[in-house]
Write an enzyme that holds these catalytic residues in place. Structure first.
Site, short mmCIF file in Angstrom:
data_model
loop_
_atom_site.label_atom_id
_atom_site.label_comp_id
_atom_site.label_asym_id
_atom_site.label_seq_id
_atom_site.Cartn_x
_atom_site.Cartn_y
_atom_site.Cartn_z
N GLU A 258 74.08 -30.38 32.95
CA GLU A 258 74.51 -31.15 34.11
C GLU A 258 75.72 -30.45 34.69
O GLU A 258 76.55 -29.93 33.94
CB GLU A 258 74.89 -32.56 33.64
CG GLU A 258 74.98 -33.60 34.72
CD GLU A 258 75.30 -34.97 34.11
OE1 GLU A 258 74.36 -35.72 33.83
OE2 GLU A 258 76.48 -35.25 33.92
N ARG B 241 76.65 -56.62 42.82
CA ARG B 241 77.41 -57.87 42.77
C ARG B 241 78.72 -57.69 43.53
O ARG B 241 79.01 -56.59 44.00
CB ARG B 241 77.72 -58.22 41.32
CG ARG B 241 78.46 -57.06 40.65
CD ARG B 241 79.03 -57.39 39.31
NE ARG B 241 79.38 -56.18 38.58
CZ ARG B 241 80.53 -55.55 38.67
NH1 ARG B 241 81.45 -55.97 39.51
NH2 ARG B 241 80.79 -54.47 37.96
#
Lengths: 533, 172
Positions: free
Chosen positions: A223, A315
């Protein structure tokens, strides 16, 4: 091009099935506690809606219970027996005639099964469609969705590398510096930083054997390593009619062990061009899962201005007030109005003229935790013996406690949030320093002393932030325990307290009464006679 | 009133006199006129907030009485333990103890339950050695000796609940 994953299909069909009908909300049940329960019930009251809260036995005397219209016991203190009882909470909502449930943050707020349960029972869940929550809830799935939607992700992949040749090919694609990580990984085991191609072979072998030894599985992947990244997130708001809008960014790089402590808006690292590009990416991310209501797309921002999708929080965020202060948009009221089926245009009106929201001034939030920052953030429960909250221009406190309240040992140690607004960043910093000077909490330890150190720090003042900064400066002692007071002040205070105690102890009751009576007479005479000129 | 004050390893003679609006203090060589107001009086044995004017400068201090003569003071952003002793008692202690001067109290830095006492009176301890395990919020923390010495007194026992600032050990 890979076929549309299952989750996305269901998200889209769910959005299509949801009728954009207007709904009337009359009473909302708040399935949370602490400052966020108070925050939500304030919004309900401002909209003229009735509020009901749930409480555990530890929260019977909480501020939320004391301020709500109605309050209902949900169970004993542990969260699993109280605030996480999804079934019981939905039943309660039906019993007490609540049309909707606001989940706050934490607890059930990102639980797609709970949102689905609400929907099945005919209770409005104030949040995104369950399918959007499920899609964003899976790291691997959401990463795949983001790639398809053209949202930048950290280059690399979780596909295990068969051998060194495969690693070299993957590394060439990802670019340097890069990290080799264990597929089964965690806790830094099997992780290697590789800055140059020459180091790859050795690091690959070492990571494999370490992964094999630690997890019994030697598979590794590569990565891109993002050096000293910032955490910058975009607040999005979507309505039930398919519109999604970016409300700008928040800078949340000051974190300890992935817990944010100080957040601000706008980010000192984001100019208008970057704001537009990050905002557009966040909107694409939200649209890819059929998102509605308030949500946050988190990015890593590299020093070179490249940004990468981390995850989406489906949220309301703890740090939502900084966005509210620089945009003038009340996000909780917006959430409730989205749930009623109103359009973004109706909710935001002129603020989205031209389809964009421009930040005005600067806002900073400091989270007040009941922890000792100089003892490795050891929790500090107990009774708040004295509390003086800062007030005055530009200061907002979202507080879930009061003087005399007990801080229970069962929940998150965040007591309150101090949020300030200033015309520019420097003014906001000075205002927060002023607010922290006014703040007084006695009886428990809090993180305020550390915050004073952070606000004085030259790097912080210059806006030079990254996600490793707090842990680094705590470790190297830059933000260490302040030296004990060198002056006589503690002695003076203690000696006076001691003298006063001795005086009350030695006083003889009868003589004292007489003295007091005489003193009163004198005082009265002086009062009648009037003071000097 | 004359006192001996101990704070942060410093020991100093103190004199305090009541005046009309407050107190006059001598702390070592320094003298202070202190005007006192109490915006928040104490519940019995509890915390008081004191507003102190010292030469026109305002300071606020929160004072909590602990055991006899011991106070926890939060002022100017830090918290200190202050011990106030009768000078005669200090003299008597020094006369009796002779070479045993330099007793130190080890106190609990947070409220909790003493899970285990790890040493007994008479034990020699080294700096950094664990003296007791204190538990709060399901986290165990060791109370460590701040310097080399000998345990003079163990003031707590296993299972005992303590407040922050309570004395746990006396070390010589």
């Amino acid at each position: 091009m890979s076929p549309l994953p299952q989750l996305l299909c269901s998200a889209l069909s769910m959005a299509a099935r949801t009728p954009p009908a207007r709904r009337t909300l009359r009473k909302v049940l708040i399935a949370n506690r602490g400052e966020i329960a108070v925050r939500v019930l304030r919004a309900l009251r401002e909209l003229g809606l009735e509020s009901a809260v749930i409480y555990s036995d530890a929260d019977r005397a909480s501020l939320a219970v004391r301020l709500a219209d109605e309050a209902y016991r949900i169970g004993p203190p542990p969260s699993t027996d109280s605030y996480l009882r999804g079934e019981a909470i939905v039943e309660l909502a039906l019993d007490v005639g609540a049309d909707a449930i606001h989940p706050g943050y934490g607890f059930l707020s990102e639980n797609a099964a709970f949102a689905r349960l609400c929907r099945e029972r005919g209770v409005v869940f104030i949040g995104p469609p369950p399918a959007a929550m499920a899609a964003m809830g899976s790291k691997i799935e959401s990463r795949r969705l983001m790639i398809d939607a053209g949202v930048p992700v950290v280059p690399g992949g979780r596909d295990p590398l068969a051998d060194l040749a495969a690693a070299e090919a993957a590394a060439a694609e990802v670019g340097y510096p890069l990290m080799i990580k264990a597929s089964a990984g965690g806790g830094g085991k099997g992780m290697r930083l590789v800055t140059r191609p020459e180091e790859l072979a050795a690091a690959f072998r070492a990571a494999r054997s370490e992964a094999k030894a630690s997890f019994g599985d030697g598979s590794v992947y590569v990565e891109r390593y993002v050096e000293r990244p910032r955490h910058v997130e975009i607040q999005v708001l979507g309505d039930a009619h398919g519109h999604v809008l970016s409300l700008g960014e928040r800078e949340c790089s000051l974190q300890r062990r992935h817990q944010k402590v100080i957040e601000e808006a706008p980010s000192p690292a984001v100019d208008d061009d970057l704001r537009q590009r990050m905002g557009a990416a966040a909107v694409r991310a939200a649209e890819a899962v059929g998102y509605a209501n308030a949500g946050t797309v988190e990015f890593l921002l590299a020093p070179d201005g490249a940004f990468y999708f981390l995850e989406m929080n489906t949220r309301l965020q703890v740090e939502h007030p900084v966005t509210e202060l620089v945009t003038g948009i009340d996000l909780v009221i917006a959430q409730l109005r989205v749930a009623r089926g109103e359009t973004l245009e109706e909710i935001l009106g002129e603020r989205i003229a031209g389809g964009r929201v421009h930040p005005r001034g600067h806002a900073i939030e400091a989270r007040l935790y009941a922890e000792d920052p100089y003892r490795n953030f050891a929790p500090s429960p107990g009774r708040i013996e004295h509390l003086r909250l800062p007030e005055g221009p530009g200061v907002r406190n979202d507080c879930g406690v009061y003087e005399g309240a007990e801080v229970p040992i069962y929940y998150d140690p965040m007591l309150a949030k101090l949020i300030v607004w200033g015309g520019d960043r420097e003014h906001a910093i000075r205002r927060l320093e002023r607010a922290l000077d006014e703040l007084r909490v006695e009886g428990i330890e809090t993180t305020t002393r550390l915050y004073r150190q952070i606000l004085r720090d030259a790097d912080f003042r210059a806006g030079r932030l990254d996600i490793g900064m707090l842990d680094r400066k705590l470790q190297d002692g830059t933000w260490g325990r302040p030296e004990p007071a060198a002056d006589d002040l503690p002695l003076i205070a203690a000696v006076i307290a001691h003298a006063e105690r001795q005086a009350t102890r030695t006083a003889i009751p009868a003589a004292d009464d007489g003295a007091r009576a005489r003193w009163r007479t004198v005082a009265r005479r002086e009062a009648v006679g009037g003071g000097p000129g | 009133m004359k006192l001996i004050a101990r704070c942060n390893g410093r020991e100093v003679a103190v004199e305090v006199e009541k005046r009309l609006h407050g107190y006059q203090l001598k702390i070592g060589d320094a003298a202070y006129d202190v005007d006192v107001a109490v915006p928040r009086p104490a519940e019995p044995g509890g915390l008081t907030i004191k507003s102190l004017l010292i030469d026109g400068r305002h300071h606020e201090a929160a004072v909590r009485p602990l055991a006899e003569g011991r106070y926890r003071v939060s002022a100017g952003g830090s918290t200190e333990m202050v011990e106030l002793l009768d000078p005669l008692a200090v003299l008597a202690e020094q006369a009796a103890g002779g070479a045993k001067a330099g007793k130190r109290l080890i106190t609990a830095y947070m409220p909790g339950v003493v899970k285990r006492v790890l040493v007994a009176a008479g034990d020699a301890v080294r700096r950094g050695q664990g003296l007791a395990v204190l538990e709060a919020m399901k986290m165990e923390n060791e109370i460590e000796a701040e310097a080399d010495g000998t345990v003079a007194k163990v003031l707590v026992k296993d299972g005992q609940a303590v407040e922050g600032g309570d004395p746990l050990f006396e070390i010589e």
